[in-house]
Design an enzyme around this catalytic site. Structure first.
Site, PDB file in Angstrom:
ATOM      1  N   SER A  80       0.827  -1.206   0.000  1.00 11.47           N
ATOM      2  CA  SER A  80       0.000   0.000   0.000  1.00 11.47           C
ATOM      3  C   SER A  80       0.860   1.254   0.000  1.00 11.47           C
ATOM      4  CB  SER A  80      -0.919   0.010   1.229  1.00 11.47           C
ATOM      5  OG  SER A  80      -0.152   0.056   2.421  1.00 11.47           O
ATOM      6  N   GLY A 210      -8.546  -4.032  12.446  1.00 13.68           N
ATOM      7  CA  GLY A 210      -7.826  -5.088  11.730  1.00 13.68           C
ATOM      8  C   GLY A 210      -7.017  -5.940  12.680  1.00 13.68           C
ATOM      9  N   SER A 306       7.223   3.897  13.260  1.00  9.43           N
ATOM     10  CA  SER A 306       7.617   3.132  12.072  1.00  9.43           C
ATOM     11  C   SER A 306       7.655   3.934  10.777  1.00  9.43           C
ATOM     12  CB  SER A 306       6.706   1.917  11.895  1.00  9.43           C
ATOM     13  OG  SER A 306       5.360   2.316  11.732  1.00  9.43           O
TER      14      SER A 306
END
Length: 321
Positions: A80, A210, A306
């Site tokens: 993505s 998720g 991150s």
């Protein structure tokens, strides 16, 4: 692709491969957050890594370890955004042709950067098409080598160098909070922590919408979910990998979840108090620590940020909401 599960020695080798190609990103602290949590908090800023995310580490390590024949044929990846940019830049640096399979709704900033590094982009609809099938078709038709975003030993080893550096710089920690999608960063981080700070409790953190990783960890087997919907676009994997899950199952203390609202709160904190841009996915670990998903009082805790790749218009919206 080999199915060998990596070990700490692979991280050591990856560190040598990365050498001066990857930034040794800074570790920042915040007196405000230390007081708020009554803890000593260290932030490893992979949002300041090349391509704006830790993914450069694994991407470069994987491309660098290809054979001469594989380099000549080229590579394909699906992502993505951040893995896409990592493979695109690594391939450019190493003289390898790269094709990236990206969802049509990927953040425009990530699409533009990937294309800017010289990669060919193949778009798909994440709701109706299978990115892995598209990539495999390209492997069969064009002889490309597939470098998946997390379930690859060289990718895992490369990602783990971030926490290897982190622990070398700050010493042993009591707890470590790591963003998690498919588990590449978390599994590499676990290998580093086991070697350098074995008493550290390592937590993977994923978006509540998720939580396939949390379900998998609790059930003891990989659970697959429907395509999730969260602002953490870099952590929308539908299941952990065959290589990442065994490491996570063996070494992780737990898998935590955070809401999109908590991610926005963390983004605002970094923007207003620490003057750094962190994307929603990059805030997963921070959001868990800030909201004390587990007790942290009196501890030395590490938070890995991150990535920092976010569309400016979306970022402005998050900060104003």
């Amino acid at each position: 692709m080999t199915t060998r599960i990596p070990v700490y020695d692979d991280l050591v080798a990856a560190s040598k491969v990365l050498g001066k190609m990857a930034h040794r990103t800074p570790v920042l602290t915040s007196l405000t957050m230390n007081r708020r949590l009554d803890a000593q908090v260290f932030f490893k800023c992979e949002n300041l890594q090349r391509i704006g995310a830790f993914k450069f580490r694994g991407g470069y390590n994987a491309v660098a370890n290809l054979s001469a024949e594989q380099r000549k044929a080229g590579v394909v990846a699906f992502s993505s955004g951040n893995h896409a940019q990592a493979i695109a830049l690594a391939s450019k640096l190493l003289g390898v042709a790269a094709t990236i399979v990206m969802p049509h709704d990927a953040p425009e900033a990530k699409v533009a950067a990937t294309r800017g590094y010289g990669a060919r982009i193949v778009s798909y609809d994440r709701q109706t098409e299978d990115r892995e099938q598209i990539a495999q078709s390209l492997v069969q038709e064009q002889g490309l080598t597939l470098i998946p975003p997390y379930d690859h030993p060289d990718v895992i080893a490369g990602q783990g160098t971030a926490v290897k550096e982190f622990l070398e710089d700050v010493g042993p920690l009591d707890a470590l909070f790591i963003p998690m999608g498919g588990g590449g960063l978390l599994s590499g981080s676990l290998l580093a922590a086991q070697a350098l700070s074995p008493d550290c409790a390592v937590y993977g953190v994923e978006p509540l919408a998720g939580n396939d990783g949390q379900q998998s960890f609790r059930k003891g087997e990989i659970v697959h979910i429907a395509p999730p919907n969260s602002i953490a676009d870099g952590a929308l994997a539908q299941g952990l990998g065959k290589l990442t899950f065994p490491i996570i199952k063996q070494y992780a203390r737990d898998i935590l979840t955070v809401t999109d609202e908590q991610l926005v709160e963390a983004m605002r904190f970094f923007a207003t108090r620490m003057k750094i841009v962190v994307e929603p996915t990059g805030c997963l670990g921070a959001a868990a620590a800030f909201n004390e998903a587990v007790p942290v009082k009196g501890q030395r805790i590490g938070v890995l940020l991150s990535g920092g790749n976010v569309d400016l218009s979306a970022y402005a919206g998050f900060l104003q909401a």
